[in-house]
Design a protein around this motif. Structure first.
Motif, PDB file in Angstrom:
ATOM      1  N   MET A  72       0.821  -1.206   0.000  1.00 23.15           N
ATOM      2  CA  MET A  72       0.000   0.000   0.000  1.00 23.15           C
ATOM      3  C   MET A  72       0.858   1.260   0.000  1.00 23.15           C
ATOM      4  N   MET A  73       2.149   1.106   0.267  1.00 24.25           N
ATOM      5  CA  MET A  73       3.036   2.252   0.294  1.00 24.25           C
ATOM      6  C   MET A  73       4.381   1.877  -0.313  1.00 24.25           C
ATOM      7  N   ILE A  74       4.912   2.759  -1.167  1.00 23.02           N
ATOM      8  CA  ILE A  74       6.228   2.585  -1.774  1.00 23.02           C
ATOM      9  C   ILE A  74       7.199   3.519  -1.074  1.00 23.02           C
ATOM     10  N   GLU A  75       8.300   2.934  -0.617  1.00 17.31           N
ATOM     11  CA  GLU A  75       9.284   3.691   0.145  1.00 17.31           C
ATOM     12  C   GLU A  75      10.585   3.774  -0.638  1.00 17.31           C
ATOM     13  N   GLY A  76      11.098   4.995  -0.801  1.00 13.55           N
ATOM     14  CA  GLY A  76      12.367   5.192  -1.497  1.00 13.55           C
ATOM     15  C   GLY A  76      13.304   6.068  -0.708  1.00 13.55           C
ATOM     16  N   ASP A  77      14.623   5.832  -0.877  1.00  8.52           N
ATOM     17  CA  ASP A  77      15.656   6.598  -0.164  1.00  8.52           C
ATOM     18  C   ASP A  77      16.388   7.482  -1.168  1.00  8.52           C
ATOM     19  N   VAL A  78      16.460   8.767  -0.849  1.00 16.66           N
ATOM     20  CA  VAL A  78      17.039   9.716  -1.789  1.00 16.66           C
ATOM     21  C   VAL A  78      18.241  10.422  -1.152  1.00 16.66           C
ATOM     22  N   PHE A  79      19.299  10.584  -1.949  1.00 17.93           N
ATOM     23  CA  PHE A  79      20.462  11.337  -1.494  1.00 17.93           C
ATOM     24  C   PHE A  79      20.997  12.146  -2.665  1.00 17.93           C
ATOM     25  N   LEU A  80      21.998  12.957  -2.432  1.00 19.50           N
ATOM     26  CA  LEU A  80      22.518  13.860  -3.457  1.00 19.50           C
ATOM     27  C   LEU A  80      23.737  13.234  -4.112  1.00 19.50           C
ATOM     28  N   GLN A  81      23.662  13.075  -5.427  1.00 16.52           N
ATOM     29  CA  GLN A  81      24.768  12.501  -6.188  1.00 16.52           C
ATOM     30  C   GLN A  81      25.708  13.614  -6.647  1.00 16.52           C
ATOM     31  N   ILE A  91      22.618  16.250  -8.331  1.00 19.67           N
ATOM     32  CA  ILE A  91      21.185  15.994  -8.491  1.00 19.67           C
ATOM     33  C   ILE A  91      20.739  14.906  -7.517  1.00 19.67           C
ATOM     34  N   PRO A  92      19.478  14.929  -7.099  1.00 21.45           N
ATOM     35  CA  PRO A  92      18.956  13.875  -6.215  1.00 21.45           C
ATOM     36  C   PRO A  92      18.792  12.564  -6.975  1.00 21.45           C
ATOM     37  N   VAL A  93      19.309  11.486  -6.403  1.00 18.00           N
ATOM     38  CA  VAL A  93      19.172  10.147  -6.979  1.00 18.00           C
ATOM     39  C   VAL A  93      18.730   9.188  -5.889  1.00 18.00           C
ATOM     40  N   MET A  94      18.260   8.023  -6.311  1.00 13.98           N
ATOM     41  CA  MET A  94      17.815   7.015  -5.361  1.00 13.98           C
ATOM     42  C   MET A  94      18.993   6.132  -4.955  1.00 13.98           C
ATOM     43  N   ARG A  95      18.999   5.759  -3.701  1.00 16.62           N
ATOM     44  CA  ARG A  95      20.089   4.934  -3.183  1.00 16.62           C
ATOM     45  C   ARG A  95      19.806   3.475  -3.516  1.00 16.62           C
ATOM     46  N   MET A 100      26.841   2.513 -10.898  1.00 19.29           N
ATOM     47  CA  MET A 100      26.524   3.926 -11.076  1.00 19.29           C
ATOM     48  C   MET A 100      25.640   4.162 -12.291  1.00 19.29           C
ATOM     49  N   ALA A 101      25.836   3.371 -13.354  1.00 23.50           N
ATOM     50  CA  ALA A 101      25.062   3.575 -14.584  1.00 23.50           C
ATOM     51  C   ALA A 101      23.599   3.232 -14.387  1.00 23.50           C
ATOM     52  N   ASP A 102      23.279   2.444 -13.377  1.00 20.73           N
ATOM     53  CA  ASP A 102      21.901   2.024 -13.157  1.00 20.73           C
ATOM     54  C   ASP A 102      21.159   2.918 -12.155  1.00 20.73           C
ATOM     55  N   ARG A 103      21.817   3.971 -11.703  1.00 14.71           N
ATOM     56  CA  ARG A 103      21.149   4.868 -10.764  1.00 14.71           C
ATOM     57  C   ARG A 103      19.915   5.486 -11.417  1.00 14.71           C
ATOM     58  N   ILE A 104      18.876   5.626 -10.634  1.00 15.87           N
ATOM     59  CA  ILE A 104      17.657   6.281 -11.110  1.00 15.87           C
ATOM     60  C   ILE A 104      17.529   7.618 -10.390  1.00 15.87           C
ATOM     61  N   THR A 105      17.277   8.669 -11.142  1.00 17.92           N
ATOM     62  CA  THR A 105      17.135   9.980 -10.515  1.00 17.92           C
ATOM     63  C   THR A 105      15.806  10.060  -9.779  1.00 17.92           C
ATOM     64  N   PHE A 106      15.743  11.020  -8.873  1.00 18.96           N
ATOM     65  CA  PHE A 106      14.506  11.178  -8.118  1.00 18.96           C
ATOM     66  C   PHE A 106      13.345  11.568  -9.026  1.00 18.96           C
ATOM     67  N   LYS A 107      13.581  12.417 -10.014  1.00 19.21           N
ATOM     68  CA  LYS A 107      12.519  12.817 -10.932  1.00 19.21           C
ATOM     69  C   LYS A 107      11.954  11.615 -11.679  1.00 19.21           C
ATOM     70  N   VAL A 129      20.102  17.150   0.524  1.00 20.75           N
ATOM     71  CA  VAL A 129      19.114  16.698  -0.449  1.00 20.75           C
ATOM     72  C   VAL A 129      17.721  17.267  -0.185  1.00 20.75           C
ATOM     73  N   VAL A 130      17.513  17.901   0.963  1.00 22.34           N
ATOM     74  CA  VAL A 130      16.173  18.358   1.336  1.00 22.34           C
ATOM     75  C   VAL A 130      15.637  19.382   0.339  1.00 22.34           C
ATOM     76  N   ARG A 131      16.405  20.430   0.089  1.00 26.15           N
ATOM     77  CA  ARG A 131      15.908  21.510  -0.761  1.00 26.15           C
ATOM     78  C   ARG A 131      15.668  21.076  -2.213  1.00 26.15           C
ATOM     79  N   PRO A 132      16.628  20.405  -2.882  1.00 25.75           N
ATOM     80  CA  PRO A 132      16.362  20.031  -4.280  1.00 25.75           C
ATOM     81  C   PRO A 132      15.194  19.064  -4.452  1.00 25.75           C
TER      82      PRO A 132
END
Length: 557
Positions: A72-81, A91-95, A100-107, A129-132
């Protein structure tokens, strides 16, 4: 102004209005508690959370998950690459534990999860990573081409540092204030940093103290958006009273109780009572299988507990403060909490009775000095004040003058002081006493109209009376108010912002005048030989006060 300039001005204005209107229409301001009410059948134990969905394969798995195990909920972890080349913006990416080539950006991640019709939980892992990320969320609401966020968004950060922490905490001021300004439609989730060897931690660190509770309130007291507190199962089992206080607040507050293999629960009774004492969907559970199984097998019939503080009988009034310190009063069904500078009041909504009826104010006060109080000279007038005043309509600042004050200080000093006795020298202006230093005191203030009595005594903060109970009783005579009415009741904080306090079981009640048998007999003798049309006059002017003539007349008849 030319026609072209006027046209451009109108065009820009319409564009701004339409952008704000679109964002308003696409708001996600809904707590997960309300969102899951039907899906979980009103029980937060029935939720399913997909943890660490941070890569493309994880997102594909979510699209093809079995129906019975559907999250019921999707949880993702985001940090600044960060990039090695300075000209490349971080840019914000998912941990994800991938190359490195398989990183998915937050957008990219946000675009994919927005169409899955689930609640979204975004875990912020650093201050940077909070502001971006919040700017991307803000833009997603204003951009017509972006997927519509129609489901709750939870913004989570570990803002409180735990003992033996293995990660840095996110600054709570940065997280809360920027979320409030850039994405106020989300549910804010606050938690504690991860720990090493939790099972070997000293038990005193495995609980939420009252001082920590007030520290939490400093960040959420003035938030309008829903708030969630993420608490470990072992900590929740040792913090039942504090968590019930939070759930009793007059705002949207919920809990997420989580566990891992290091949680060893010896006594499940506090967790079971938490579950039964609140609306079941106000607490969400993200538990290990063995912990979930235990809660599923125990009875969970709701427990009806009468609130110890009536939210409808006390009205909060707040004034602006020049201090940067959070200064307010926070109300809960378990009692109010006064924070910071004395800029907030509680006004009783019970009208003051007429003499010879009496009124009383009683409860328990728990003083909690801030950490800074150890390094500064605390104002000796810091404490709780109960003001009895003629007209509350005249309140235009938190500083109350020309009223009768009953004061209980954090250092045990107690006094009754009447600031109205400027022109009446035959009345005493104050009565003062001293109790031993204690974190908690019980009190009862009785207003008889012509006399005010303050009973104060030391207690243990868990509610039990101390073996060496010290009791103090002060009295002060005072003149009658206009119309023979007793005074209005106002509760507030005195001194400075170094000492906060909680009030438990705060009650304001009035008792009608019940004449004694001797008094009734005396009045019957007086009025027996008086004509009927003169009896009210005799009754109401006897002793120069307004007595309860109806009761005496009934007794005579």
């Amino acid at each position: 102004m030319t026609f072209v300039e006027a046209f451009l001005l109108i065009f820009v204005a319409r564009h701004v209005v339409c952008a704000d209107y679109g964002r308003e229409m696409r708001a996600t301001r809904m707590s997960v508690v309300d969102f899951w009410k039907n899906e979980t059948m009103g029980d937060g134990l029935n939720i399913r959370v997909a943890h660490g969905v941070n890569s493309w394969p994880d997102l594909v798995d979510q699209l093809h998950e079995p129906f019975l195990n559907k999250s019921m909920m999707i949880e993702g972890d985001v940090f600044l690459q960060a990039h090695r080349r300075p000209r490349h913006r971080a840019i914000p990416v998912m941990r994800a534990d991938t190359k490195m080539a398989d990183r998915i950006t937050f957008k990219e991640w946000l675009r994919e999860v927005a169409i899955m019709k689930k609640a979204i939980k975004i875990n912020f892992r650093s201050n940077e990573v909070v502001r971006p990320v919040l700017q991307d969320l803000y833009a997603s609401q204003a951009d017509p081409s972006s997927p519509i966020l129609q489901y709750p968004v939870i913004l989570h950060a570990n803002v409180f540092r735990s003992p033996r922490s293995i990660e840095p905490e996110v600054d709570p001021n940065t997280f809360v204030e920027r979320a409030k300004s850039l994405f106020p439609d989300a549910t804010l989730s606050l938690g504690w940093t991860k720990q090493a060897d939790f099972s070997h931690l000293n038990p005193k660190y495995k609980r939420l103290t009252w001082r920590q509770l007030l520290h939490i309130l400093e960040y959420i007291a003035k938030l309008d958006q829903p708030v969630m507190l993420s608490v470990r199962l072992s900590v929740a089992s040792q913090s039942k009273e504090q968590l019930l206080w939070l759930l009793g607040m007059d705002k949207s507050v919920s809990l997420l109780i989580w566990s891992d293999k290091e949680d060893k629960i010896l006594d499940w009774e506090p967790i079971i009572e938490l579950r039964r004492s609140t609306t079941k969907n106000r607490i969400l559970y993200d538990l290990e299988a063995q912990h979930r199984k235990i809660l599923q097998t125990v009875a969970n019939e709701p427990i009806e507990n009468a609130p110890s503080f009536s939210l409808s009988q006390w009205r909060a009034v707040e004034f602006d403060s020049a201090s940067a310190m959070v200064s307010t009063v926070v109300r809960s069904e378990k009692g109010p909490a006064f924070l910071g500078e004395p800029t907030a009041l509680l006004l009783s909504q019970i009208p003051p009775p007429k003499y010879p009826a009496t009124q009383s104010i009683e409860g328990k006060v728990h003083f909690l000095p801030k950490a800074m109080a150890e390094d500064v000279n605390v104002d000796e007038n810091s404490g709780m004040s109960i003001f009895l005043m003629d007209k509350v309509q005249e309140l235009d600042s938190p500083k109350i003058r020309d009223a009768l004050q009953v004061f209980v200080g954090y250092d045990g000093r107690v006094k009754i002081e009447n600031a109205e006795l400027k022109s009446m020298p035959y009345y005493e202006s104050k009565s003062v006493g001293q109790l031993p230093l204690s974190e908690c005191y019980s009190f009862k203030v009785t207003d008889k109209g012509w006399r005010v009595i303050a009973d104060v005594w030391t207690i243990d903060c868990d509610g039990k009376e101390k073996r060496k109970k010290r009791h103090l009783k002060l009295e002060l005579d005072t003149p009658f108010q206009k119309g023979r009415s007793l005074r209005n009741v106002v509760v507030t904080k005195s001194g400075d912002g170094a000492i906060d306090f909680l009030l438990d079981e705060l009650r304001h009640s009035s008792a009608p005048f019940l004449p004694s048998l001797a008094l009734i007999t005396a009045f019957m003798v007086i009025i027996r030989g008086v004509p009927d049309d003169k009896r009210d006059l005799v009754c109401c002017t006897h002793h120069g006060v307004e007595s309860n003539c109806e009761l005496l007349q009934i007794a005579h008849n």
